[in-house]
Every structure is written in C-alpha cells, then in structure tokens.
Design an enzyme around this catalytic site. Structure first.
Site, mmCIF file in Angstrom:
data_model
loop_
_atom_site.group_PDB
_atom_site.id
_atom_site.type_symbol
_atom_site.label_atom_id
_atom_site.label_comp_id
_atom_site.label_asym_id
_atom_site.label_seq_id
_atom_site.Cartn_x
_atom_site.Cartn_y
_atom_site.Cartn_z
ATOM 1 N N CYS A 1 0.400 -1.121 -0.132
ATOM 2 C CA CYS A 1 -0.011 0.151 -0.198
ATOM 3 C C CYS A 1 0.862 1.560 -0.429
ATOM 4 O O CYS A 1 1.739 1.525 0.716
ATOM 5 C CB CYS A 1 -1.210 -0.433 1.007
ATOM 6 N N CYS B 1 -0.212 3.806 2.928
ATOM 7 C CA CYS B 1 0.692 3.692 3.979
ATOM 8 C C CYS B 1 2.159 3.616 4.407
ATOM 9 O O CYS B 1 2.112 4.156 5.399
ATOM 10 C CB CYS B 1 0.037 1.749 3.809
#
Length: 302
Positions: free
Chosen positions: A31, A34
C-alpha cells in the site's frame, strides 16, 4: 510502535487501551499511502511521549482482525480507549490533520503527570505517609487545575489534617461546580459544617447539650442535624450517619431531604479510592460504606 497479531491483540490493544489510548493502524506492505502515513504515525508516537500507543496490523496477514473492524480500505486508523473503538480515520492524512485528530482524544502531558502524581499519592497514603501524599496531590492540582479528582483528594486530605484555611483556598476555584458534582458537593458539606460549628462556638462539650435536647424531644430535628454536623467536624463519620438515620426514620423529607443529602455526602467522603483489579473483576467495596449504603436504602425505601 508494536506489530499486532491475533495472538497479542487482547494484551497489546484491548488491555493496553484501558490505561492509554491505542491507535491501531491497518496497513499492508504493497500500500503506497500506508508508506507515507506510517512514518508520520511513528514520529507522533515518539513526540507524544507515551500519551498514546501505536499498534500496527498488517491487514493481509491478519484478515481476522481486519474483518472484526470492518476494514474496507487501507490505510485505516482506529483509536481505542477503555477497550472500545471511539474514533478513526481513513487515508494518508497529512501530519497536521493526524495531530488534530489525536489532540481531540489523547490526554495532555499535564494530565498524564497529574494522574501519575495522584496514583503515587494514593500509594503514599496507603503506607501512612501523609506528607508525601499531600505534596504529590498539591503538585497534581498545580499541574492540571482541571483534574477535579486530584483536587478532591487534595482538599479532603487538607481537611483531614485540620488545615481548614488551606483547604478553602484550594477549593475556591471549583466551588461553583459543587452543586453539580457529588464529590465536590461532599467537600462543601464538610466545610459548611466546619463553618456552622465555628459560628455556633460548639466545643468538645457540645455533645452533652445536644443529647439533653434530643432526650427531651426525639423529633427535635434541628438539634439532631446540628449534632450530625458537629460529628462531621470531629470526623466521627459513622456517628454522624447514625444521627442522620434517626432523622430519616422519622421524617425522610425534612428540610428538603437535607439529612439524606448529607448522609450521601459522608459516604462520598469516607469511600476509599477503588483498587486496580484485573479486567472483568469488580473491586472490593469498603465494608463500612457497603453497610451504611444498605442502611440508607432500607430506611429511604421503607
């Protein structure tokens, strides 16, 4: 920061949130957002110095936990306090927005210092060290003036030690809140009793006079209540409640239920702080407080 799995979730998140807010960051290695949010969260955890705990959960590896929280996209952050989710956000927010989110919930540094001081004060009291306890409580109140629990304990200890003038000075900033707070109202009841006894010049010989008047008229509630207030100033708590029960058994509503209200205030004053127990357990109740609560209920509900 700690990596959380199903195995340590209960201890590192749920149990930990009983003492400090826990921010759970659901992420995954692939991600992109993230990777930008993660360092921000770690920086803030260091900067906030124990005011919250960061727990990271790899949503790919821990799908059971992700499902339990209903995670639909990442990054998603969930804040837990006292074992329950209270707030959260989705996406890689900039540092300023994350900081604003945290500041809505996490205690200030002053609040944490005051709480620690209060805990140390209670430990000192348990060991009979009133000097250290008084110093710790005073520092807690100065550090966090909004901490009414610390102020209650501080003023109460001052009164117990006979330092009435100091108690009134410490109580003055919150006196307007006494009508809305059971704890603060209990302190005001004690201080009002001290003023009443001082204005009436009741000394150690007053009890004989009270008893003579009551013997002549069992329904002399004014004298009974005056005796109860005098007993409060002597810190003879159970004797004071016994006298108030005598009023309640004869007239529960006398003088706008002042006997019941004063009785409840005494219970608040004599109840010791609840000891910490394991999650799910109920702390033991003071036997004297429990007995007098039952006696009050028995009389009021009869």
């Amino acid at each position: 920061m700690i990596d959380v799995t199903v195995e340590n979730f209960e201890a590192e998140v749920v149990a930990a949130s009983m003492n400090v807010p826990v921010l759970v960051d659901f992420w995954a290695p692939w991600c992109g957002p993230c990777k930008s949010l993660g360092p921000v969260l770690e920086k803030l955890e260091t900067e906030y110095a124990g005011r919250f705990k960061l727990a990271k959960i790899d949503s790919d590896q821990e799908q059971q936990l992700a499902g339990m929280f209903g995670i639909r996209s990442i990054p998603t952050c969930v804040l837990l306090m006292n074992g329950q989710p209270v707030d959260g956000f989705m996406g890689a927010l900039p540092e300023g927005q994350v900081r604003a989110f945290l500041d809505k919930h996490v205690p200030t540094a002053e609040e944490m210092v005051a709480e620690a001081e209060e805990e140390e004060a209670q430990e000192a009291l348990a060991e009979g060290d009133t000097g250290t306890a008084l110093e710790k409580l005073q520092h807690a109140v100065v550090t966090d003036p909004a901490n009414d629990d610390a102020r209650f304990d501080y003023v109460k200890l001052l009164l117990q030690l006979g330092r009435e003038d100091d108690a009134k000075v410490a109580f003055a900033p919150v006196i307007a809140k006494a009508a809305m707070s059971r704890k603060l109202g209990a302190l005001k009841t004690w201080m009002d009793a001290l003023d009443f006894v001082a204005s009436g010049a009741y000394d150690a010989s007053a009890e004989a006079g009270f008893e003579a008047k009551i013997a002549a008229n069992k329904r002399d509630f004014d004298t009974r209540y005056a005796r109860a207030r005098w007993l409060i100033t002597q810190q003879r708590w159970t004797d004071a409640m016994d006298e108030l029960l005598e009023i309640l058994m004869r007239d529960k509503a006398w003088s706008e239920e002042i006997a019941r209200k004063t009785y409840v205030a005494i219970l608040e004053l004599i109840e010791a702080p609840k000891p910490k127990v394991a999650e799910g357990q109920i702390p033991p109740e003071d036997p004297v407080v429990a007995t007098y609560r039952r006696r009050l209920s028995s009389v009021v509900l009869s």
